[in-house]
Design a protein around this motif. Structure first.
Motif, PDB file in Angstrom:
ATOM      1  N   ASP A   8      69.084  -9.254 -17.502  1.00  0.00           N
ATOM      2  CA  ASP A   8      68.866  -8.928 -18.919  1.00  0.00           C
ATOM      3  C   ASP A   8      68.911 -10.173 -19.810  1.00  0.00           C
ATOM      4  O   ASP A   8      69.714 -10.257 -20.740  1.00  0.00           O
ATOM      5  N   ASP A  50      64.556  -6.952 -17.396  1.00  0.00           N
ATOM      6  CA  ASP A  50      64.640  -7.255 -18.823  1.00  0.00           C
ATOM      7  C   ASP A  50      64.686  -8.772 -19.003  1.00  0.00           C
ATOM      8  O   ASP A  50      65.514  -9.326 -19.730  1.00  0.00           O
ATOM      9  N   ASN A  80      62.829  -2.448 -18.121  1.00  0.00           N
ATOM     10  CA  ASN A  80      62.069  -1.599 -19.045  1.00  0.00           C
ATOM     11  C   ASN A  80      61.512  -2.370 -20.241  1.00  0.00           C
ATOM     12  O   ASN A  80      60.575  -1.912 -20.888  1.00  0.00           O
ATOM     13  N   HIS A  81      62.067  -3.548 -20.543  1.00  0.00           N
ATOM     14  CA  HIS A  81      61.529  -4.354 -21.649  1.00  0.00           C
ATOM     15  C   HIS A  81      60.348  -5.223 -21.210  1.00  0.00           C
ATOM     16  O   HIS A  81      59.744  -5.881 -22.049  1.00  0.00           O
ATOM     17  N   HIS A 169      66.321  -2.865 -11.470  1.00  0.00           N
ATOM     18  CA  HIS A 169      66.858  -2.973 -12.830  1.00  0.00           C
ATOM     19  C   HIS A 169      67.803  -1.811 -13.184  1.00  0.00           C
ATOM     20  O   HIS A 169      68.905  -2.028 -13.683  1.00  0.00           O
ATOM     21  N   HIS A 208      70.473  -3.615 -16.625  1.00  0.00           N
ATOM     22  CA  HIS A 208      70.141  -2.610 -17.630  1.00  0.00           C
ATOM     23  C   HIS A 208      71.261  -2.229 -18.596  1.00  0.00           C
ATOM     24  O   HIS A 208      71.028  -2.103 -19.776  1.00  0.00           O
TER      25      HIS A 208
HETATM   26 FE   LIG Z   1      66.943  -2.366 -19.418  1.00  0.00          FE
END
Ligand SMILES: [Fe+2]
Ligand SMILES: [Fe+2]
Length: 281
Positions: A8, A50, A80-81, A169, A208
């Motif tokens: 992240d 991320d 997810n980013h 992730h 995450h």
């Molecule tokens: Fe995430």
């Protein structure tokens, strides 16, 4: 074997802070310098998603310019980013070996599902590493669909003896915080059914949630690594909206010992970094 896990990093572009506040690029740079000075030297670094804050190509380029300063090989997976195709446009070859598709390199880096998902195997070390893409386009939560599950089952079936680490992730189990319980994980049971079949999975390494956590799940342990200086404000009431605190750059070292144990250390790079002798104080 020493595996460093960074997670992240949320790189937000040149001269930009994540959410206008978190100096993530500076933190990652500090972290890379710290890792390069470790003795003994780690074998590899994994970056568990991320990588960027918005998935933009220039964010990936900045992340790569910082990560390329690592003195050891590193491997990335999306969060997810991130955006899969932008990620692949910047990280190719050794950092994300999905392009070594079925080229007869069995036992090395391989993938059988093209660039639809960023899945691959690294089998050059004492511990086998399987990188899983748990992302869903434009959704915060995770997923292991039937296709990804079948790929994983096949990979695990190829070697039931060698100690194996999965890294992805999203943690597949609810951790009691918004980012896990609310964001969700589609296919958690499907994944768990596969994980339970194999006794050589030492750990599932995730990111995450921006917190270091450990939990037993389906016969193995799921752990999550802290983020690059954006710690989730711990609130077990799970009241919205979620918040974060700034913290020093933090990463983890997973030490696979000669006794065949995986021991995990969380390393925080403090500004005051002097060591004191116990016997003198
Ligand atoms: Fe995430
Ligand atoms: Fe994140």
């Amino acid at each position: 074997m020493l595996i460093v896990q960074i997670s992240d990093t949320h790189i937000a572009g040149w001269d930009k802070k994540a959410y206008g506040i978190a100096p993530v690029a500076e933190n990652l740079s500090t972290c890379v310098e710290h890792i390069n000075q470790l003795i003994p030297k780690p074998d590899i670094v994994i970056v568990t998603g991320d990588i960027t804050n918005s998935g933009l190509t220039e964010e990936f380029q900045q992340a790569a310019s910082l990560l390329n300063k690592l003195a050891v090989p590193y491997y990335v997976i999306p969060g997810n980013h991130d955006d899969r195709s932008n990620l692949l446009s910047v990280f190719s070859g050794t950092a994300c070996p999905v392009n070594d598709l079925n080229q007869g390199q069995s036992g090395k880096n391989q993938s059988n599902n093209s660039q639809e998902f960023i899945n691959y195997v690294v089998d050059d070390f004492d511990v086998r590493l399987i990188a899983m893409d748990s992302t869903i386009i434009n959704e915060p939560g995770g997923e292991i669909c039937g296709k990804r599950a079948a790929w994983l089952d096949e990979c695990l079936g190829e070697n039931r003896e060698k100690p194996t680490l999965l890294f992805m992730h999203h943690p597949p189990v609810k951790l009691g915080v918004i980012e896990s319980n609310i964001d969700g994980f589609i296919g958690s049971e499907r994944l768990g059914t596969i994980i339970e079949k194999y006794s050589n999975i030492e750990r599932i390494l995730c990111g995450h949630v921006h917190l270091p956590t450990f939990v037993r799940w389906c016969g193995t342990i799921v752990s999550t690594a802290p983020s690059m200086g954006m710690r989730l404000s711990l609130d077990l009431t799970m009241e919205q909206p979620s918040k974060f605190h700034l913290e020093s750059p933090t990463y983890q070292i997973h030490h696979w010992t000669a006794d065949n144990n995986l021991i995990s250390h969380t390393v925080t790079i403090n500004e005051i970094d002097q060591a004191y002798l116990f016997e003198e104080h």
